[in-house]
Design an enzyme around this catalytic site. Structure first.
Site, PDB file in Angstrom:
ATOM      1  CD  GLU A  23      12.576   4.464  15.424  1.00 35.52           C
ATOM      2  OE1 GLU A  23      12.856   4.094  14.274  1.00 35.52           O
ATOM      3  OE2 GLU A  23      11.430   4.556  15.861  1.00 35.52           O
ATOM      4  CG  HIS A  44       9.014   5.962  13.785  1.00 33.21           C
ATOM      5  ND1 HIS A  44       9.381   4.708  14.204  1.00 33.21           N
ATOM      6  CD2 HIS A  44       7.963   5.768  12.939  1.00 33.21           C
ATOM      7  CE1 HIS A  44       8.591   3.796  13.642  1.00 33.21           C
ATOM      8  NE2 HIS A  44       7.719   4.420  12.876  1.00 33.21           N
ATOM      9  CB  ILE A  45       7.041  12.159  12.163  1.00 34.49           C
ATOM     10  CG1 ILE A  45       8.041  12.593  11.071  1.00 34.49           C
ATOM     11  CG2 ILE A  45       7.527  12.593  13.538  1.00 34.49           C
ATOM     12  CD1 ILE A  45       8.094  14.098  10.838  1.00 34.49           C
ATOM     13  N   GLY A  46       6.230   9.122  10.269  1.00 35.72           N
ATOM     14  CA  GLY A  46       5.517   8.746   9.038  1.00 35.72           C
ATOM     15  C   GLY A  46       4.007   8.893   9.138  1.00 35.72           C
ATOM     16  NE  ARG A  58      -1.885  -1.581   3.515  1.00 31.80           N
ATOM     17  CZ  ARG A  58      -1.956  -2.830   3.980  1.00 31.80           C
ATOM     18  NH1 ARG A  58      -2.899  -3.635   3.576  1.00 31.80           N
ATOM     19  NH2 ARG A  58      -1.095  -3.257   4.874  1.00 31.80           N
ATOM     20  CB  ILE A  59       3.331   2.635   2.426  1.00 35.56           C
ATOM     21  CG1 ILE A  59       2.307   2.529   3.577  1.00 35.56           C
ATOM     22  CG2 ILE A  59       4.131   3.935   2.562  1.00 35.56           C
ATOM     23  CD1 ILE A  59       2.920   2.366   4.959  1.00 35.56           C
ATOM     24  CB  THR A 111       9.064   6.344   5.545  1.00 28.16           C
ATOM     25  OG1 THR A 111       8.658   5.612   4.381  1.00 28.16           O
ATOM     26  CG2 THR A 111       9.535   7.721   5.142  1.00 28.16           C
ATOM     27  CB  SER A 112      10.049   0.806   6.016  1.00 30.13           C
ATOM     28  OG  SER A 112       9.736  -0.480   6.455  1.00 30.13           O
ATOM     29  NE  ARG A 113       8.412  -0.715  12.647  1.00 27.82           N
ATOM     30  CZ  ARG A 113       7.355   0.047  12.362  1.00 27.82           C
ATOM     31  NH1 ARG A 113       7.469   1.095  11.576  1.00 27.82           N
ATOM     32  NH2 ARG A 113       6.171  -0.238  12.878  1.00 27.82           N
ATOM     33  CB  SER A 139       7.351  -6.124  -4.882  1.00 27.20           C
ATOM     34  OG  SER A 139       6.379  -6.319  -3.896  1.00 27.20           O
TER      35      SER A 139
HETATM   36  C1  GLV Z   1       4.433   3.151  12.223  1.00 27.99           C
HETATM   37  O1  GLV Z   1       5.617   3.076  12.105  1.00 27.99           O
HETATM   38  C2  GLV Z   1       3.536   2.051  12.092  1.00 27.99           C
HETATM   39  O2  GLV Z   1       3.978   0.893  11.923  1.00 27.99           O
HETATM   40  O3  GLV Z   1       2.329   2.293  12.175  1.00 27.99           O
END
Ligand code: GLV
Ligand code: GLV
Length: 317
Positions: free
Chosen positions: A265, A283-285, A155-156, A234-236, A175
């Site tokens: 983190e 970590h503000i995604g 999705r993202i 922006t994942s992990r 993917s």
């Molecule tokens: C944020 O990092 C989430 O997994 O929702």
């Protein structure tokens, strides 16, 4: 019935749960709940709403003998021992979809901030070095006609591709399965990870963290990046071997990086803090009013759906 929430999430969801007749208890401090406090408070709960900072392991699950649902306030759920919860017939839910646009917006924000050197720009002004307009001051890159590589076409990843496509980039992706919409809507080509790393101008990571993806980008394959490339995460944090990333940044082997997540983190590698071409975010995604409210409501509605109406969860893991 009792619900325990490990942090003060958006009040709309708390109000909703109380209106539905739940007794809601909340850890009052704005920091991760200590394990001891968590274990003390969850004994008789029917539902737990934890955060991604809470490790819901066997010990925690064993304590909750009455619990029917763990409704994670996050789309990622590597903080929960899902397999073990399953053996105890506890349903685990997450918050997909509602934070997709917010996170894709941030990926694009970081991509733009990197290619237009926004932190360097601010620093130059702060350092009182904006003395006159200069033809060669802080030249960056455009997104148009560049190759934008998406790792993880869920999705993202797809929402980020949509944005990059609108900016005129050529989209490629790696993917585990084909995403037909990526082909149809953005003319995106599916390529191997090594090829993606080797030819992309922008690389944006959108895979979840699991055994298969930890250090997916590592000392070996980070060498494939182009000196002009920009890496966005922006994942992990643990998808990238952070030490190896620091090395290539230090040696100027890539143009810049935009990082919202970190391997250890909330600790950030001290070398990253010194690099002005690295854009850092805490970590503000999903940190928009819209997404966080929807995440809180979705977690609450999963609880209500399972406990009150006896229905299936809305978004089971
Ligand atoms: C944020 O990092 C989430 O997994 O929702
Ligand atoms: C830039 O500000 C220009 O006028 O070209």
């Amino acid at each position: 019935m009792k619900v325990y929430i490990t942090r003060k999430i958006q009040s709309k969801a708390i109000k909703y749960l109380r209106e539905k007749g739940f007794k809601v208890s909340i850890y009052p401090e704005d920091k991760p709940i200590p394990k001891k406090v968590l274990l003390k408070n969850i004994k008789n709960v029917d539902a737990l709403i934890p955060l991604l900072t809470d490790k819901i392991d066997k010990q925690v699950i064993d304590k909750m003998t009455k619990c029917k649902i763990i409704a994670n306030y996050a789309v990622g759920y590597e903080n929960i021992d899902v397999e073990y919860a399953k053996t105890k017939s506890i349903i685990v839910t997450n918050t997909p979809d509602v934070l997709t646009d917010s996170t894709a917006d941030l990926a694009m924000t970081l991509a733009l901030a990197c290619c237009r050197r926004i932190t360097e720009s601010r620093k130059l002004i702060d350092d009182k070095k904006f003395t006159h307009w200069r033809p060669n001051l802080l030249l960056g890159y455009e997104i148009k006609d560049k190759i934008f590589g998406i790792i993880g076409a869920g999705r993202i990843g797809e929402a980020t591709a949509k944005r990059a496509h609108a900016f005129g980039a050529k989209i490629i992706y790696n993917s585990i399965s084909e995403n037909k919409r990526m082909k149809n809507d953005f003319n995106a080509e599916r390529v191997s990870l090594n090829k993606l790393l080797n030819i992309s101008d922008f690389i944006s990571i959108h895979v979840p963290s699991n055994k298969q993806t930890v250090h997916l980008l590592n000392k070996e394959n980070l060498k494939l990046l182009k000196p002009t490339s920009i890496l966005i995460n922006t994942s992990r944090g643990n998808i990238i071997e952070e030490k190896a990333l620091v090395e290539i940044l230090k040696k100027g082997k890539i143009f810049s990086a935009g990082l919202d997540v970190f391997e250890h983190e909330p600790k950030i590698h001290p070398e990253l803090l010194k690099m002005v071409n690295v854009i850092l975010a805490p970590h503000i995604g999903s940190a928009t009013i819209e997404a966080r409210t929807a995440m809180a409501m979705l977690a609450a509605k999963n609880v209500v759906s399972v406990l009150k109406t006896g229905n299936k969860p809305i978004t089971p893991v």
